[in-house]
Design an enzyme around this catalytic site. Structure first.
Site, PDB file in Angstrom:
ATOM      1  N   GLU A  49       0.859  -1.186   0.000  1.00  0.00           N
ATOM      2  CA  GLU A  49       0.000   0.000   0.000  1.00  0.00           C
ATOM      3  C   GLU A  49       0.894   1.234   0.000  1.00  0.00           C
ATOM      4  OE1 GLU A  49      -3.632   1.754   2.835  1.00  0.00           O
ATOM      5  OE2 GLU A  49      -2.318   0.164   3.572  1.00  0.00           O
ATOM      6  N   ASN A  65     -12.781  -1.149   1.589  1.00  0.00           N
ATOM      7  CA  ASN A  65     -11.808  -1.610   2.578  1.00  0.00           C
ATOM      8  C   ASN A  65     -12.179  -1.070   3.953  1.00  0.00           C
ATOM      9  OD1 ASN A  65      -8.931  -2.538   3.452  1.00  0.00           O
ATOM     10  ND2 ASN A  65      -9.072  -0.420   4.131  1.00  0.00           N
ATOM     11  N   GLU A  66     -12.249  -1.962   4.937  1.00  0.00           N
ATOM     12  CA  GLU A  66     -12.533  -1.573   6.322  1.00  0.00           C
ATOM     13  C   GLU A  66     -13.623  -0.502   6.369  1.00  0.00           C
ATOM     14  OE1 GLU A  66      -8.873  -0.653   8.357  1.00  0.00           O
ATOM     15  OE2 GLU A  66      -8.154  -2.713   8.208  1.00  0.00           O
ATOM     16  N   TYR A 112      -5.234  -7.909  13.446  1.00  0.00           N
ATOM     17  CA  TYR A 112      -3.860  -7.569  13.827  1.00  0.00           C
ATOM     18  C   TYR A 112      -3.568  -8.076  15.229  1.00  0.00           C
ATOM     19  CZ  TYR A 112      -3.206  -4.649   9.722  1.00  0.00           C
ATOM     20  OH  TYR A 112      -3.065  -4.223   8.425  1.00  0.00           O
ATOM     21  N   GLU A 139      -5.660  -8.790   5.809  1.00  0.00           N
ATOM     22  CA  GLU A 139      -4.572  -8.122   6.522  1.00  0.00           C
ATOM     23  C   GLU A 139      -4.340  -8.843   7.840  1.00  0.00           C
ATOM     24  OE1 GLU A 139      -4.996  -3.873   6.945  1.00  0.00           O
ATOM     25  OE2 GLU A 139      -5.929  -3.656   4.960  1.00  0.00           O
ATOM     26  N   GLN A 146       2.571  -5.504   6.313  1.00  0.00           N
ATOM     27  CA  GLN A 146       2.643  -5.459   4.861  1.00  0.00           C
ATOM     28  C   GLN A 146       3.999  -6.006   4.440  1.00  0.00           C
ATOM     29  OE1 GLN A 146       1.603  -1.547   3.307  1.00  0.00           O
ATOM     30  NE2 GLN A 146      -0.206  -1.449   4.568  1.00  0.00           N
TER      31      GLN A 146
END
Length: 509
Positions: free
Chosen positions: A25, A173-174, A252, A318, A366
């Site tokens: 990204e 996204n999100e 995460y 992610e 990432q």
């Protein structure tokens, strides 16, 4: 001593290569200075893309790579990144504290060249928040249309005559936060509109429809993620079901209890992070059950016409460690990776491999210079983090089948996974103990031959690689195990990741 017994050397569930996917990204120095250095750079490059990074990435056989975001996708307009680079507009990126101009030098064609060089399929995330269905449709047409249209002729003028055949398309996204702070109902309505705008690219056996991936819940919020998924699929069940290939969960492994550097930690802080990553397995089981229940509750379509399939793949778009110090880092979210990160990376990949029937694709966040990176760049230097070694060691499981085993005297600090591909058997052994070595026994009904072992460890779990010491933590050839009739005795260093390779003998085939 923990004892592992393999009764049958027969594969069970197929391990999708896409479980070892990646994510890049325009955030911090992931793209610029990381992947893109420019054709005029003194740093060796392939048409502007950092050469040593490409060469190292190729060796991993990456199956898929997600771009341009992330949160940045929802402010990215694809037309800014095509055509002569000197004519591309300069925009500004406020994403996650990046606060830098974006010269748009790395766009659709550069991304596709990068994917072609490293052998990965692209996953494009469209701009749902500040874009439109028309903009998305034109991007899809530009990338995938075979027939001669104004858009395909423009693609040819820009250097690529054949369609790119981009298969995966993330729709937002999100959306529960940076992607619009939507409710599931709001998002479902937008998702219906955007996916209904997708071109089909042919019909019948020749069709190449986009595989649309919905934005799933915030995996780190136990209550919200359950309600979000229930409400989303309830909304999908109203009237006609839109196309839905996948559902993108983000998770995460937060390390935010105190502002600490990711490079210095004590034993307690080691275990906080190690144990934190294990939660993802429960989240996957929970979300898979919710998705299946949502699909089961969908009304049966009326009429003779073909309806969207009642199937949806769970995807973890992610994942990775996120240490508190990354919030204050410059470039944004830059994070070093120690053996602690390597061990949690191995544990997480094993979760995906073990649950390959429940999760179809996953992307580490990432790949370059941001959070749980495989690559860190420093000027002309491209440093391979210990995470790179884990992906390198674990690529043997791509396209293999899970291999069942029985455990006796289980040690909670030793985590095991095994797969089989043709006659080759691969056994992952992760010792999560901060300071203690471990001994285990692998027992086979018919003993295979030992081929090789690879082990990643360091005398100090806080060690990491940098420009001055690029190989301080590196995978090494492991010691051959001691063999006793039908078993192997193996010693595992503390805080280590090992992969043992065996091969069936003729008597076992």
């Amino acid at each position: 001593m923990q004892k592992i017994t393999f009764r049958k050397l027969i594969g069970e569930n197929y391990i999708y290569p896409e479980l070892q996917g990646h994510f890049i990204e325009f955030l911090g120095s992931c793209i610029y200075d990381g992947i893109w250095v420019g054709e005029d750079s003194e740093i060796p490059n392939y048409h502007g893309i950092r050469k040593d990074l490409v060469d190292a990435f190729q060796k991993l056989h990456p199956p898929v790579i997600r771009w341009p975001g992330g949160c940045y996708a929802d402010v990215y307009h694809w037309r800014n990144g095509i055509g002569p680079r000197e004519n591309r507009p300069v925009t500004y990126n406020e994403n996650f504290g990046t606060f830098e101009t974006d010269p748009n030098q790395f766009g659709t064609h550069e991304m596709m060249e990068f994917c072609e060089m490293i052998g990965a399929k692209p996953w494009f995330n469209i701009n749902m928040m500040t874009g439109s269905p028309a903009e998305m449709r034109e991007w899809m047409e530009y990338c995938n249309r075979q027939e001669s249209t104004t858009l395909t002729r423009e693609r040819k003028v820009n250097g690529h005559e054949a369609p790119f055949q981009v298969e995966y398309w993330g729709i937002g996204n999100e959306v529960w936060d940076g992607g619009g702070k939507m409710t599931p109902q709001m998002y479902a309505n937008e998702y219906r509109k955007f996916t209904s705008s997708c071109p089909s690219f042919g019909s019948g056996d020749q069709a190449f429809p986009p595989k649309c991936i919905a934005s799933g819940p915030d995996g780190n919020k136990p209550k919200e993620r359950v309600v979000w998924t229930k409400d989303f699929f309830k909304e999908m069940g109203k009237y006609r079901m839109p196309s839905l290939y996948g559902y993108d969960l983000h998770f995460y492994n937060w390390n935010l209890k105190q502002l600490q550097t990711e490079k210095k930690f004590d034993e307690k802080q080691w275990y906080d992070v190690i144990n934190g990553c294990k939660e993802l397995e429960n989240v996957i089981h929970e979300q898979r059950c919710l998705i299946d229940a949502g699909l089961e509750a969908l009304p049966k379509p009326e009429g003779p016409f073909r309806a969207a399939p009642r199937k949806c793949e769970l995807i973890v778009g992610e994942w990775g460690n996120w240490h508190s110090s990354a919030f204050n880092a410059r470039p944004a979210l830059y994070q070093q990776c120690t053996m602690r990160d390597a061990v949690t990376t191995a544990l997480t990949l094993d979760i995906f491999h073990r649950n390959t029937g429940d999760v179809r694709m996953a992307c580490v966040a990432q790949s370059v210079n941001v959070l749980n990176s495989l690559f860190l760049t420093d000027g002309e230097h491209c440093i391979l983090t210990p995470n790179y070694d884990v992906f390198d060691m674990y690529q043997v499981h791509q396209g293999a089948y899970t291999l069942g085993f029985e455990e006796k005297n289980k040690d909670p600090e030793v985590c095991i996974f095994a797969s089989i591909k043709n006659d080759d058997i691969y056994v992952n052994l992760v010792n999560t103990s901060y300071s203690e070595s471990k001994k285990i026994e692998l027992k086979f009904k018919q003993c295979p031959e030992f081929v090789e072992a690879k082990t990643l460890y360091s005398k100090d779990p806080q060690n990491y690689n940098d420009a001055k010491h690029p190989n301080r933590v590196r995978c090494k050839e492991g010691k051959a195990p001691a063999r006793e009739k039908d078993s192997f005795q193996i010693a595992l260093p503390a805080a280590s990741v090992s992969v043992y390779h065996f091969r069936k003998t003729e008597t076992e085939k």
